[in-house]
Motif scaffolding. Sequence first.
Motif, PDB file in Angstrom:
ATOM      1  N   PRO A 334       0.327 -13.347 -11.974  1.00  0.00           N
ATOM      2  CA  PRO A 334       1.322 -12.497 -11.205  1.00  0.00           C
ATOM      3  C   PRO A 334       1.624 -12.644 -10.094  1.00  0.00           C
ATOM      4  O   PRO A 334       1.600 -14.213  -9.709  1.00  0.00           O
ATOM      5  CB  PRO A 334       0.494 -11.046 -11.105  1.00  0.00           C
ATOM      6  N   HIS A 335       2.776 -12.170  -9.438  1.00  0.00           N
ATOM      7  CA  HIS A 335       3.777 -12.870  -8.484  1.00  0.00           C
ATOM      8  C   HIS A 335       4.339 -11.734  -7.672  1.00  0.00           C
ATOM      9  O   HIS A 335       3.051 -11.825  -6.424  1.00  0.00           O
ATOM     10  CB  HIS A 335       5.059 -13.438  -8.400  1.00  0.00           C
ATOM     11  N   GLY A 336       5.404 -10.681  -7.407  1.00  0.00           N
ATOM     12  CA  GLY A 336       4.929  -9.873  -7.107  1.00  0.00           C
ATOM     13  C   GLY A 336       4.101  -8.574  -7.068  1.00  0.00           C
ATOM     14  O   GLY A 336       4.155  -8.251  -8.413  1.00  0.00           O
ATOM     15  N   ILE A 346       3.284   0.638  -8.804  1.00  0.00           N
ATOM     16  CA  ILE A 346       3.636  -0.540  -8.184  1.00  0.00           C
ATOM     17  C   ILE A 346       3.765  -1.324  -9.385  1.00  0.00           C
ATOM     18  O   ILE A 346       3.410  -1.791 -10.690  1.00  0.00           O
ATOM     19  CB  ILE A 346       1.734  -0.010  -8.087  1.00  0.00           C
ATOM     20  N   THR A 347       4.868  -1.966  -9.604  1.00  0.00           N
ATOM     21  CA  THR A 347       5.202  -3.004 -10.541  1.00  0.00           C
ATOM     22  C   THR A 347       4.729  -3.938  -9.873  1.00  0.00           C
ATOM     23  O   THR A 347       4.960  -4.937  -8.284  1.00  0.00           O
ATOM     24  CB  THR A 347       6.737  -3.155 -10.308  1.00  0.00           C
ATOM     25  N   VAL A 348       3.859  -4.658 -10.818  1.00  0.00           N
ATOM     26  CA  VAL A 348       3.388  -5.849 -11.041  1.00  0.00           C
ATOM     27  C   VAL A 348       3.960  -7.464 -12.497  1.00  0.00           C
ATOM     28  O   VAL A 348       4.468  -6.968 -12.770  1.00  0.00           O
ATOM     29  CB  VAL A 348       2.278  -6.160 -11.567  1.00  0.00           C
ATOM     30  N   LEU A 401       9.503 -12.567 -11.402  1.00  0.00           N
ATOM     31  CA  LEU A 401       8.817 -12.663  -9.798  1.00  0.00           C
ATOM     32  C   LEU A 401       8.626 -11.181  -9.040  1.00  0.00           C
ATOM     33  O   LEU A 401       7.665 -10.687  -9.078  1.00  0.00           O
ATOM     34  CB  LEU A 401       9.024 -13.757  -9.192  1.00  0.00           C
ATOM     35  N   HIS A 402       9.255 -10.906  -8.578  1.00  0.00           N
ATOM     36  CA  HIS A 402       9.795  -9.845  -7.528  1.00  0.00           C
ATOM     37  C   HIS A 402      10.884  -8.856  -8.122  1.00  0.00           C
ATOM     38  O   HIS A 402      11.344  -8.898  -8.457  1.00  0.00           O
ATOM     39  CB  HIS A 402      10.174 -10.640  -6.716  1.00  0.00           C
ATOM     40  N   THR A 403      10.092  -7.527  -7.306  1.00  0.00           N
ATOM     41  CA  THR A 403      10.812  -6.509  -8.150  1.00  0.00           C
ATOM     42  C   THR A 403      11.795  -5.684  -6.571  1.00  0.00           C
ATOM     43  O   THR A 403      10.623  -5.597  -5.069  1.00  0.00           O
ATOM     44  CB  THR A 403       9.386  -5.826  -8.541  1.00  0.00           C
TER      45      THR A 403
END
Length: 646
Positions: A334-336, A346-348, A401-403
Motif C-alpha cells: 500500500p501507499h497512502g 480510512i482509505t488505503v 496510490l493516494h486519496t
Amino acid sequence: MKTRIKQAVGLALAAGFGLAATSSAFAAESLQDVMKRRGLSQQDLMAAAKTYVPTGKRDEFLAFSSGGQSGQIIVYGIPSMRILKYIAVFTPEPWQGYGFDENSKAVLRQGNIDGKEINWGDTHHPAISETQGQYDGQFLFINDKANPRLAVIDLRDFETKQIVVNPIFKSEHGGAFVTPNTEYVIEAAQYASPLENQKFEPLTSFNSKYRGGVTYWKFDRHEGRLVPNESFSLELPPYSQDLSDAGKGPSEGWSFTNSFCSERYVGGIEKGRPPYEAGCSAKDTDYMHVVNWKKAAELVKAGKATKINGHDVLPIEVAVKEGVLFLVPEPKSPHGVDVTPDGKFITVSGKLDTHVSVYSFENIMAAIKAGKFESKDPYGIPVIAMKDALHTQVELGLGPLHTQYDAKNCVAYTSLYVDSQVAKWNYCEGKVLDKISVHYNIGHLMTMEGDTMAPQGKYLVALNKLSIDRFNPVGPLHPQNHQLIDISNDKMQLLYDMPLPLGEPHYVVAIKADKLKPAVRYKVGTDSRTDKPHPGAVRAGQEKTVRNGNKVEVFGTLIRSHITPETIEVEKGDEVTIHLTNLERAQDETHGFTVSTFNVHASVEPGKTVTVKFKADKEGVYPYYCTEFCSALHLEMQGYLLVKPK
Ligand code: CUK
Ligand code: CUA
C-alpha cells in the motif's frame, strides 16, 4: 474576481462562436485573432480564464509543495500556479542567506547527525498545523526521508525555525502528519534498523533486532517548536512502515500507519531461513498499524516507556498488553492511508491491487471491543480480520496510490500511478464517478484543504512523476509536472501544467490564502530564527566596532543607502563577527550583505538583525556591499573590509 472571469469567459465564448470581441483591453486585435495566431481552442480559453490571475490580483489558495531532493519547500498560488517563494529547510539557500549567516546556520546545525553536517534533505510530506481538524495557517512541518528529520516553519515569516533529528530511526517516510489540534506531529519509520544508535546487527538478526516505529513529536504551539523531551515513539516490527494519518472526529486520538514488505524480506543474505526466501509482496496483504496515540502518551507519562538513545520508546509488548496497538491486513504494497473528513473511514490503496479499500473506524473499534481477532502477528500484535474492518472496496484502476477529499459529501479522488489517471469516486456508496488522464504517472494528488475536516473542493493538483513531452526539452533530467484540475463540476477538467524544476515534489498542501497572516516586517532587532531580540542589534547612531584580543565584533546597520560602518579595519588572523540590523520600516525594503570572497551572505529584511562571521585569514582589501537592488543609490551601498598585515 468572479465578474472578471465571467467577462473573460463571455469573451472566449463570443470569440468561439465567431463573433468579434470588442473591448478596450484588446484594442489592437480581437480575441479571435489571438486564438488563431496562437492556435488556441475554446477549451484552452476556458482553462485560461479559470487560471489567469490578472496583474496586481492574488490567488485564492497558497500551496506548499515538497521540493523533494532539494530539501526545500516551494510556495505557489492556485489557480495561477505562480511560484511565490522557495523556503530553505534542509539545504543552504543563498538568496535567504540560509546557511551563509550565523543565525540560519544555527538552525541547519540542529540537523547535524553524529556531529556531521548534512547539507541536503529528501523532503516528502509537508503538513499545515491544524486546530480542530482544520488548517489554522500558523505552522508548516516537513520531513526528510533520507536523514530522518522534521522541520518546523513559522508561517508568520515563512522561515525554518527548527530541525529535529529522529533519535531512533535511520530513515522515515510517514511524516509529517499532524493530530487534529497539532498536539503531535507524526513521523513513522521506513526501512527497519536497530533502534540503538551506531549499533551493528547482522542482517541475519533482522527479525529479532531490527525495528520500525512511529514517533509522536510533541508540539508547543506557543513556542512554535517541537519538544524532544516530551516526545515519544512506539516500537513496531520490522515491517517497512510507510505513510501515516491521524484520526479525526470519531477517530480522534488514533493514528494509522501503513507498511509494505511485511514479509521482512532482506536481499543478499543466505537462503534457507524463512521468511527471507519470499520476496517483498509475496503475501497478498501487508499491515495497517492502528495506534491509540492518546493512550500511548498517557502510558509514557506513567513511566511505561523504555529509554533508547535518551528517548522514550513504548515497547511492543507494553503496547499490546495495554491495548494501544493493533494490525489490520491491507492489500499488498500500500501507499497512502487517508482518513475521510468525517473521520469515519480510512482509505488505503495498494499499488499492486486495483482496488481502494475503505476501512470503517467503527468496525475496527467494534472488533477491538469484542476482542475479535483473527490471529496475532509474529510479535504478538492482535490482527483484526480484514473483512471485519472493511466498509467497502472499490475497483478504480491500476496502481492506486493516494486519496484526497472533496467539499462534496463522500466524494474522493485517488491517483492511479500506472494508469496515469485521477479517479473521482464515492466512498460511501463505493462507485466510480469520473476519470481524467494526467501526464504522466501521478504520485500524490491534492485538493484544497483536502486532508482536513473541511475540504474546500474547487481545484485538484496532480503531482506527476514524469512530464516526458509536456515541456520544452531541457536535457535528460526533466522537470516534474503539477497539473491543475478543475473539480467544481461533475466532470473534471484539466486546466494547467506547471513544471516543478527543483526536485521530486512528493506531496503538497494548499490552504485558503486569507487564513495566512504573514508579517511584513520584524520588530527592530529581531533574530528571525529564534524569534527573540538579537544581542547584536543596535539603533541608528549606536553603531560600533569592538575589539577583544583577536576578535573583532561589528555592530552595524543598514538603511537606504548606507551600510554603517563604511569601513572595517582588522588584522590578518582576526575573527570577524558582523551584526547588521535593517532599520527600514517600509514594506519590501530588504537589504542583503556580503563581503568579497569570504563566503558569507545575509538577507536582512526590515527590522531583522543578522550575523555573519568569518576568519580574516588573508591580507588584502575586500569590498562589502548590499546585494538587493534597494534604491537608486543601491550600488553606492558599500564599504571596505581592510585586512592589514599583523
Ligand atoms: S510519496 Cu514519498 S515516495 Cu507517494 Cu508520499 Cu513519493
Ligand atoms: Cu541596500 Cu541595495
